[in-house]
Design an enzyme around this catalytic site. Structure first.
Site, PDB file in Angstrom:
ATOM      1  N   HIS A   1       8.086  -4.437   1.724  1.00  0.00           N
ATOM      2  CA  HIS A   1       6.820  -3.840   1.285  1.00  0.00           C
ATOM      3  C   HIS A   1       6.312  -2.794   2.276  1.00  0.00           C
ATOM      4  CE1 HIS A   1       5.519  -5.997  -2.301  1.00  0.00           C
ATOM      5  NE2 HIS A   1       5.996  -7.114  -1.769  1.00  0.00           N
TER       6      HIS A   1
ATOM      7  N   ASP B   1      11.451  -9.884  -0.050  1.00  0.00           N
ATOM      8  CA  ASP B   1      10.686  -8.912   0.739  1.00  0.00           C
ATOM      9  C   ASP B   1      11.279  -8.744   2.141  1.00  0.00           C
ATOM     10  OD1 ASP B   1       7.198  -8.578   1.849  1.00  0.00           O
ATOM     11  OD2 ASP B   1       8.783  -7.091   1.526  1.00  0.00           O
TER      12      ASP B   1
ATOM     13  N   SER C   1       2.970  -8.185   9.176  1.00  0.00           N
ATOM     14  CA  SER C   1       4.085  -8.324   8.236  1.00  0.00           C
ATOM     15  C   SER C   1       5.377  -7.805   8.837  1.00  0.00           C
ATOM     16  CB  SER C   1       3.775  -7.550   6.968  1.00  0.00           C
ATOM     17  OG  SER C   1       2.592  -8.079   6.427  1.00  0.00           O
TER      18      SER C   1
HETATM   19  O1  LIG Z   1       0.894  -5.511   7.168  1.00  0.00           O
HETATM   20  C1  LIG Z   1       1.039  -5.572   5.952  1.00  0.00           C
HETATM   21  O2  LIG Z   1       0.960  -6.622   5.261  1.00  0.00           O
HETATM   22  C2  LIG Z   1       1.353  -4.350   5.227  1.00  0.00           C
HETATM   23  N1  LIG Z   1       1.809  -4.343   3.962  1.00  0.00           N
HETATM   24  C3  LIG Z   1       1.994  -3.049   3.602  1.00  0.00           C
HETATM   25  C4  LIG Z   1       2.424  -2.474   2.434  1.00  0.00           C
HETATM   26  C5  LIG Z   1       2.512  -1.108   2.332  1.00  0.00           C
HETATM   27  C6  LIG Z   1       2.183  -0.337   3.422  1.00  0.00           C
HETATM   28  F1  LIG Z   1       2.283   0.990   3.308  1.00  0.00           F
HETATM   29  C7  LIG Z   1       1.760  -0.856   4.626  1.00  0.00           C
HETATM   30  C8  LIG Z   1       1.669  -2.222   4.686  1.00  0.00           C
HETATM   31  C9  LIG Z   1       1.257  -3.071   5.712  1.00  0.00           C
HETATM   32  N2  LIG Z   1       0.830  -2.696   6.990  1.00  0.00           N
HETATM   33  C10 LIG Z   1      -0.350  -2.017   7.131  1.00  0.00           C
HETATM   34  O3  LIG Z   1      -1.092  -1.776   6.210  1.00  0.00           O
HETATM   35  C11 LIG Z   1      -0.674  -1.585   8.496  1.00  0.00           C
HETATM   36  C12 LIG Z   1      -1.319  -0.242   8.674  1.00  0.00           C
HETATM   37  C13 LIG Z   1      -2.032  -1.497   8.952  1.00  0.00           C
HETATM   38  C14 LIG Z   1      -2.288  -1.978  10.312  1.00  0.00           C
HETATM   39  C15 LIG Z   1      -2.950  -3.145  10.478  1.00  0.00           C
HETATM   40  C16 LIG Z   1      -3.220  -3.606  11.759  1.00  0.00           C
HETATM   41  C17 LIG Z   1      -2.772  -2.901  12.873  1.00  0.00           C
HETATM   42  C18 LIG Z   1      -2.056  -1.730  12.676  1.00  0.00           C
HETATM   43  C19 LIG Z   1      -1.803  -1.253  11.409  1.00  0.00           C
END
Ligand SMILES: O=C(O)c1[nH]c2ccc(F)cc2c1NC(=O)[C@H]1C[C@@H]1c1ccccc1
Length: 232
Positions: free
Chosen positions: A41, A89, A183
């Site tokens: 993802h 995933d 993730s």
């Molecule tokens: O972490 C996730 O679950 C996840 N799932 C997604 C799906 C698409 C997608 F384009 C991104 C993700 C994404 N990561 C995020 O949104 C990351 C950007 C956010 C973030 C959070 C905390 C610290 C730094 C950066």
């Protein structure tokens, strides 16, 4: 990571930060010298760009002796992964070259025996994901310990309502939990990677929505075949 604490620097030398334009997007971990495992993802909003992989880091911004940003030669999302659910995933990333292994960069073995981790087993998970409900992003790696919960409990209609397959596993999400940005990182039980934090959007820290991981053992053959095919 919600409700956790800053990790001891470099005690998780397998941890990877998947980055775009210098920004952390998802976690991952080194499963071989030239290969990182993460979540499919995480590639959803990258419109075809490949990640860069930061290894040997504790802080995302400060200079550190063994910190190094690797280019990615190729990305292999599992063919069964899709944007509608959490199935398959997984994402394999082949680095442009073998990672230089040292005190802060090491491979983490993953579970190859396809057997459920017993409920109540306490595992740990680490990441640079959000550390507050308001979405604060840490500079340093955080970690938290979480007990595994049974698939039956996780599949209860008031929890994930029968969406957790035998290729997934869950941990308790009361207060302490993974969250956005974590993730792709590994769920480590007794020193072995048993799961990968799924990257589907999910509420964090709510006990009614346990954390979901892709179990790695069911995919050992796929992982081996991709690594063998691409390594030549
Ligand atoms: O972490 C996730 O679950 C996840 N799932 C997604 C799906 C698409 C997608 F384009 C991104 C993700 C994404 N990561 C995020 O949104 C990351 C950007 C956010 C973030 C959070 C905390 C610290 C730094 C950066």
């Amino acid at each position: 990571i919600l409700g956790g604490y800053e990790a001891k620097p470099h005690l998780r030398p397998y941890m990877a930060s998947l980055q775009l334009d210098g920004q952390h997007v998802c976690g991952g971990f080194l499963i071989a010298e030239q290969w990182v495992l993460s979540a499919a993802h995480c590639t959803e909003e990258t419109d075809g760009r490949v990640f860069q992989v930061l290894l040997g880091a504790h802080s995302l911004t400060e200079p550190e002796p063994h910190k190094r940003l690797y280019q990615v030669r190729a990305q292999f999302p599992h063919p069964g992964s899709n944007i509608h659910n959490n199935k398959d995933d997984l994402l394999l990333l082949q680095l442009e070259e073998k990672a230089e292994l040292n005190a802060a960069v090491q491979v983490l073995p993953f579970q190859r025996e396809d057997r459920d981790v017993a409920a109540d087993t306490v595992c740990d998970v680490a990441g640079w994901g959000t550390i507050t409900h308001s979405g604060r992003r840490p500079d340093k790696l955080y970690q938290v310990e979480r007990p595994v919960i049974s698939r039956d409990v996780c599949n209860h209609r008031t929890r994930h309502d029968h969406t957790i397959t035998e290729k997934m596993m869950c941990t308790d999400s009361r207060r302490r939990d993974t969250c956005k940005g974590d993730s792709g990182g590994p769920l480590v039980c007794n020193g072995v990677a048993e799961g990968v934090v799924t990257a589907g959007s999910r509420v964090c820290g709510n006990y009614k929505k346990p954390a979901i991981y892709t179990r790695i053992a069911p995919y050992a053959a796929w992982i081996d075949s991709v690594m063998a095919s691409a390594d030549g």
